[in-house]
Design a protein around this motif. Structure first.
Motif, PDB file in Angstrom:
ATOM      1  N   ARG A 251       0.874  -1.347   0.032  1.00 24.72           N
ATOM      2  CA  ARG A 251      -0.080   0.073   0.076  1.00 24.72           C
ATOM      3  C   ARG A 251       0.829   1.420   0.076  1.00 24.72           C
ATOM      4  O   ARG A 251       0.759   2.201  -0.757  1.00 24.72           O
ATOM      5  N   ASP A 252       2.028   1.459   1.156  1.00 25.77           N
ATOM      6  CA  ASP A 252       2.768   2.375   1.160  1.00 25.77           C
ATOM      7  C   ASP A 252       3.930   2.482   0.128  1.00 25.77           C
ATOM      8  O   ASP A 252       5.006   1.753   0.551  1.00 25.77           O
ATOM      9  N   LYS A 253       3.730   2.670  -0.977  1.00 26.41           N
ATOM     10  CA  LYS A 253       4.613   2.566  -2.070  1.00 26.41           C
ATOM     11  C   LYS A 253       6.060   3.302  -2.036  1.00 26.41           C
ATOM     12  O   LYS A 253       7.102   2.834  -2.370  1.00 26.41           O
ATOM     13  N   ASN A 254       5.732   4.406  -1.502  1.00 29.52           N
ATOM     14  CA  ASN A 254       6.828   5.463  -1.389  1.00 29.52           C
ATOM     15  C   ASN A 254       7.487   5.102   0.170  1.00 29.52           C
ATOM     16  O   ASN A 254       8.429   6.013   0.502  1.00 29.52           O
ATOM     17  N   GLU A 262      -2.724   8.747  -4.709  1.00 25.06           N
ATOM     18  CA  GLU A 262      -2.368   7.798  -5.716  1.00 25.06           C
ATOM     19  C   GLU A 262      -2.361   6.645  -5.402  1.00 25.06           C
ATOM     20  O   GLU A 262      -2.855   5.479  -5.710  1.00 25.06           O
ATOM     21  N   GLU A 263      -1.694   6.278  -3.916  1.00 29.95           N
ATOM     22  CA  GLU A 263      -1.641   4.912  -3.370  1.00 29.95           C
ATOM     23  C   GLU A 263      -2.907   4.722  -2.953  1.00 29.95           C
ATOM     24  O   GLU A 263      -3.409   3.261  -2.942  1.00 29.95           O
ATOM     25  N   THR A 264      -3.876   5.490  -2.421  1.00 30.88           N
ATOM     26  CA  THR A 264      -5.263   5.075  -2.130  1.00 30.88           C
ATOM     27  C   THR A 264      -5.985   4.811  -3.207  1.00 30.88           C
ATOM     28  O   THR A 264      -6.706   3.805  -3.045  1.00 30.88           O
TER      29      THR A 264
END
Length: 325
Positions: A251-254, A262-264
């Motif tokens: 979920r937390d790509k960064n 964008e992640e949501t």
């Protein structure tokens, strides 16, 4: 304890309380349960009907459905036929939900629904107007915590805030900007998760629902809190631990500890996720006893609880019978 988390894309739309706004769940969820399978396979309303039937009647009706699914008449239900059936159930649910509410909101019967018509019917009693309440519409809100500054509140619901949210969504759904919705625009309003141009508002509403500290982002605590409320004396279930791992790894790509817009979006509407195909594959895996890649009628009927429900009540005889049964 587990907070109810309704799953699915179309099938997670709620005919709930008389409150104007309730939300579908986080749209994509890998956690499986029989209720989810039943709604995917049958559609929400039909699934509820089956849950009230005696086992022998459920079995009889499921047998009829299997015959309809078997399009090529070879005596088996293939993965493709199962996929097609689930997609049909999705489309039928959307169509039925719009049709069930259309007349409630189209006050002047002109074949269109203006924002004023929708607002007056949905929020009329809170705006001081003597307007009957409609059937509750499906929407994207289930446990939103309202701000405290608005005077128009009823328990945990803030109708002024919800009306503003609905108006924002209506404006996005209204393609030509005249604040009058035709059937297609009203469908986008009721089922925004099904329309590409509605994705931004779906993300915005999701963040507003889950983001408790108001920073416009979703951290791990808020993410887990959206699905699970722990008790002091309760051990955390394994699936919650897995969700923590999901947050960190996917979920937390960064890796900043929070989900941005964008992640949501990737969480609730993953771009490469085909709900019908995933559900068809899951049901095939559950019921394909001989592992031949297709389902016989006997295999499906043997998994009655997976496909249509296992809850037995005494209300089967009182249930409305559909023509196809």
């Amino acid at each position: 304890m587990i907070r109810p988390l309704l799953m699915g894309v179309v099938l997670c739309v709620v005919y709930g309380s008389s409150k104007p706004t309730e939300k579908t769940s986080r749209v994509h969820d890998d956690g499986r349960n029989h209720d989810y399978d039943h709604e995917a396979f049958l559609g929400r309303e039909e699934a509820r009907s089956f849950e009230q039937l005696r086992p022998e009647e459920s079995r009889r009706r499921l047998s009829i459905i299997v015959d309809k699914m078997d399009r090529d008449g070879d005596g088996f239900v293939s993965g493709a036929e199962l996929n097609d059936w689930i997609k049909r159930a999705q489309m039928q649910h959307v169509s039925d939900s719009v049709a069930a509410q259309w007349d409630d909101f189209d006050a002047d019967a002109d074949g269109r629904i203006s924002w004023d018509e929708y607002k007056n019917v949905t929020y009329g009693s809170y705006l001081g107007k003597d307007t009957p309440s409609p059937r509750p519409r499906p929407a994207l809100h289930s446990h939103w915590s309202p701000p405290t500054e608005s005077p128009q509140t009823d328990g945990d619901y803030n109708y002024t805030h919800m009306m503003m949210r609905d108006e924002r969504r209506f404006r996005v759904a209204d393609g030509n900007g005249d604040m009058v919705a035709n059937k297609q625009e009203f469908t986008a309003f009721l089922h925004p998760e099904e329309h590409e141009h509605m994705k931004d508002v779906v993300v915005q509403e999701t963040i507003e629902d889950v983001d408790k500290n108001g920073d416009g982002l979703i951290d791990l605590q808020e993410y887990i809190g959206d699905m699970y409320l722990s008790e002091d004396d309760e051990d955390e279930p394994d699936w919650v631990t897995k969700e923590r791992q999901q947050f960190a790894e996917f979920r937390d790509k960064n890796d900043d500890g929070k989900m941005d817009r964008e992640e949501t979006l990737d969480w609730i509407l993953p771009p490469d996720y085909d709900h019908a195909a995933a559900e068809a594959q899951h049901l095939l895996h559950e019921a394909d006893a001989d592992q031949d890649g297709k389902l016989s009628k006997e295999e499906i009927l043997d998994k009655l609880d997976v496909f249509v429900g296992s809850q037995v009540t005494d209300f089967g005889e009182a249930l409305l019978r559909h023509d196809e049964f």
